[in-house]
Design an enzyme around this catalytic site. Structure first.
Site, PDB file in Angstrom:
ATOM      1  N   CYS A  42       0.820  -1.216   0.000  1.00  0.00           N
ATOM      2  CA  CYS A  42       0.000   0.000   0.000  1.00  0.00           C
ATOM      3  C   CYS A  42       0.853   1.264   0.000  1.00  0.00           C
ATOM      4  CB  CYS A  42      -0.939  -0.003   1.205  1.00  0.00           C
ATOM      5  SG  CYS A  42      -1.959   1.485   1.295  1.00  0.00           S
ATOM      6  N   CYS A  47      -1.394   1.717  -3.070  1.00  0.00           N
ATOM      7  CA  CYS A  47      -2.408   2.758  -2.874  1.00  0.00           C
ATOM      8  C   CYS A  47      -1.843   4.179  -2.836  1.00  0.00           C
ATOM      9  CB  CYS A  47      -3.168   2.531  -1.556  1.00  0.00           C
ATOM     10  SG  CYS A  47      -3.464   0.825  -1.116  1.00  0.00           S
ATOM     11  N   LYS A  50       0.066   5.379  -6.087  1.00  0.00           N
ATOM     12  CA  LYS A  50      -0.953   5.406  -7.147  1.00  0.00           C
ATOM     13  C   LYS A  50      -1.867   6.611  -6.991  1.00  0.00           C
ATOM     14  CE  LYS A  50      -4.676   3.196  -6.502  1.00  0.00           C
ATOM     15  NZ  LYS A  50      -5.582   2.089  -6.169  1.00  0.00           N
ATOM     16  N   TYR A 177      -9.327  -3.357 -11.728  1.00  0.00           N
ATOM     17  CA  TYR A 177      -9.223  -1.972 -11.285  1.00  0.00           C
ATOM     18  C   TYR A 177      -7.809  -1.426 -11.419  1.00  0.00           C
ATOM     19  CZ  TYR A 177      -7.260  -3.357  -6.731  1.00  0.00           C
ATOM     20  OH  TYR A 177      -6.463  -3.859  -5.739  1.00  0.00           O
ATOM     21  N   GLU A 181      -7.158   1.848 -13.610  1.00  0.00           N
ATOM     22  CA  GLU A 181      -6.628   3.026 -12.925  1.00  0.00           C
ATOM     23  C   GLU A 181      -5.368   3.543 -13.619  1.00  0.00           C
ATOM     24  OE1 GLU A 181      -8.148   2.294  -8.327  1.00  0.00           O
ATOM     25  OE2 GLU A 181      -6.214   1.478  -8.964  1.00  0.00           O
ATOM     26  N   HIS A 434     -27.743  21.016  -0.663  1.00  0.00           N
ATOM     27  CA  HIS A 434     -27.868  21.595  -2.004  1.00  0.00           C
ATOM     28  C   HIS A 434     -26.983  22.832  -2.131  1.00  0.00           C
ATOM     29  CE1 HIS A 434     -29.857  22.554  -5.766  1.00  0.00           C
ATOM     30  NE2 HIS A 434     -29.959  23.808  -5.349  1.00  0.00           N
ATOM     31  N   GLU A 439     -26.573  14.924  -3.306  1.00  0.00           N
ATOM     32  CA  GLU A 439     -27.961  15.084  -2.882  1.00  0.00           C
ATOM     33  C   GLU A 439     -28.888  14.160  -3.667  1.00  0.00           C
ATOM     34  OE1 GLU A 439     -30.147  18.779  -4.161  1.00  0.00           O
ATOM     35  OE2 GLU A 439     -28.140  19.355  -4.865  1.00  0.00           O
TER      36      GLU A 439
END
Length: 451
Positions: A42, A47, A50, A177, A181, A434, A439
């Site tokens: 990681c 992670c 990356k 993934y 990525e 908002h 939302e």
């Protein structure tokens, strides 16, 4: 029988380091060995670097948007030689943090390889043998490259961060993934990216509607995505790597990267000789409490191939300490785990896909796709997607899927509600913030379809 240590951890990644530190804080005498760099996949080659590359690659669109908002901004070229040393300086800093955390916790650590000698003994690369009442294997995983002629001509995700220069062109083989990525990252940095995936659609296992939207946008952004396509032949030639594909296409690329999955790091550890049961892919087989078939040996993280995510490895490490040293048998929770795929657009997800949920019982699907305010004002055609999968019987939200900028940040918060068992009516009762993209998660009133 007396031992040198109460616990010996093999592997200095997120799961192993967290288990070592938490155990030491409980008064346990702990040692740890890491043959590479502290921090594991990681921090050093996954992670963290990356995500920093994701940030770097996103500025190309940001410059265009800035001009649309009135800023006098000039586009420039991405400079790998400026970025790379700063990236590695940050990784060095984080490795130092991990080392200091171990030192501060009272954990003795060895910067060398350790293998299992018997059920209570490890042997270091230096030849030193160390005994421990409990041994925790946390050696993680590594990129998988299939065996084929000239396979040594390709690189993996581990190599990307150490390239001397960015290639002008790259072929990425794979549709998971990691492949997607890096296709987006390198495309954003100005590399000409081609991607081959042998399946019919990228990101297999994720929600189908989300997969389609991401694939379309990747193509719009310039990634040359070819599904139903694989490599037949490959060889190093002057000027790059020549590739022949299953569709007859022949092309030379500066680099070819294989992102065709990862495998557990169990080779050469001595597990099989001790009778530690391994699964077909080499993963350490463990029970619900991370215990192997040899009672004194446990395993956590990617080496067990349960849920291969850094936060899961950390949770497994903490559950191991609670079970073994605090006398409180604790199973790591592998249900309803939020996750993110850092493609462009970003994808956040938790729970069941529409396809998975429909197989389990009657569902309602609430979904909306629209242009977000920030990008629409800048004149971009980017669309975002918000999607809820709801059980007709219980009204619980079984899955939440977001394709949008900062989807990872949004799914972390939505994940709390889904994990708590929120119903669609709970979402409906929540007042919208908002104007935001998120939302839409609480304003979708009618299902778009049922199954």
């Amino acid at each position: 029988m007396s031992f040198d240590y109460d616990l010996f951890v093999i592997g200095g990644g997120s799961g192993g380091v967290r288990a070592a530190r938490v155990a030491a804080a409980e008064g346990v005498k702990v040692a740890l060995a890491e043959e590479s760099r502290m921090g594991g996949t990681c921090v050093i080659r996954g992670c963290v670097p990356k995500k920093l590359m994701v940030f770097a690659s996103s500025y190309r669109d940001a410059f265009d948007d800035a001009r649309a908002y009135g800023w006098d901004v000039k586009n420039g070229d991405f400079d790998w030689q400026t970025f790379k040393p700063k990236l590695h300086a940050e990784l060095d800093r984080l490795e130092g943090v991990y080392q200091r955390l171990l030192d501060g916790s009272g954990v003795t650590w060895f910067g060398e390889r350790a293998v299992l000698k018997d059920a209570h003994t490890v042997e270091l690369a230096s030849g030193k043998s160390i005994s421990a009442k409990h041994i925790l294997v946390a050696t993680g995983g590594r990129p998988f490259v299939p065996e084929f002629e000239n396979c040594d001509s390709v690189i993996t995700s581990n190599d990307i961060f150490n390239l001397d220069d960015l290639p002008r062109s790259i072929l990425i083989v794979g549709g998971g993934y990691i492949a997607c990525e890096f296709a987006c990252i390198l495309n954003g940095m100005g590399v000409e990216v081609t991607q081959y995936y042998r399946g019919e659609q990228i990101l297999r296992g994720f929600d189908g509607e989300a997969r389609g939207l991401i694939a379309d946008k990747m193509c719009d952004n310039g990634v040359k995505l070819h599904t139903g396509t694989d490599v037949i032949e490959l060889e190093q030639r002057d000027g790059g790597v020549w590739v022949k594909a299953t569709d007859g296409r022949e092309q030379v690329f500066d680099k070819v990267m294989y992102a065709t999955g990862r495998v557990p790091n169990t080779g050469g550890l001595g597990l099989g000789k001790l009778g530690v049961k391994l699964r077909r892919n080499g993963a350490v087989a463990v029970d619900d409490y991370s215990q192997t078939s040899v009672p004194s040996i446990y395993a956590v993280g990617d080496v067990t191939d349960r849920v291969n995510l850094t936060p899961v490895a950390i949770r497994e490490g903490m559950a191991f300490v609670e079970t073994v040293f605090n006398g409180n048998p604790t199973k790591p929770d592998h249900e309803l785990i939020p996750s993110a795929v850092f493609t462009q657009p970003e994808f956040g997800t938790i729970g069941l896909s529409e396809e998975e949920a429909a197989e389990q019982g009657p569902i309602e699907v609430y979904s909306t796709s629209f242009k977000a305010m920030q990008q629409a004002f800048a004149g971009r055609d980017d669309r975002v997607m918000m999607k809820l999968i709801v059980s007709k019987e219980t009204r619980k939200v079984l899955g939440c899927h977001i394709v949008a900028p900062n989807a990872g940040e949004m799914i972390q918060l939505a994940g709390i509600a889904v994990k708590m068992g929120a119903t669609k009516e709970d979402f409906d009762r929540t007042v919208a913030v908002h104007p935001t993209m998120s939302e839409e998660l609480v304003t979708m009133k009618s299902p778009v379809r049922t199954a």
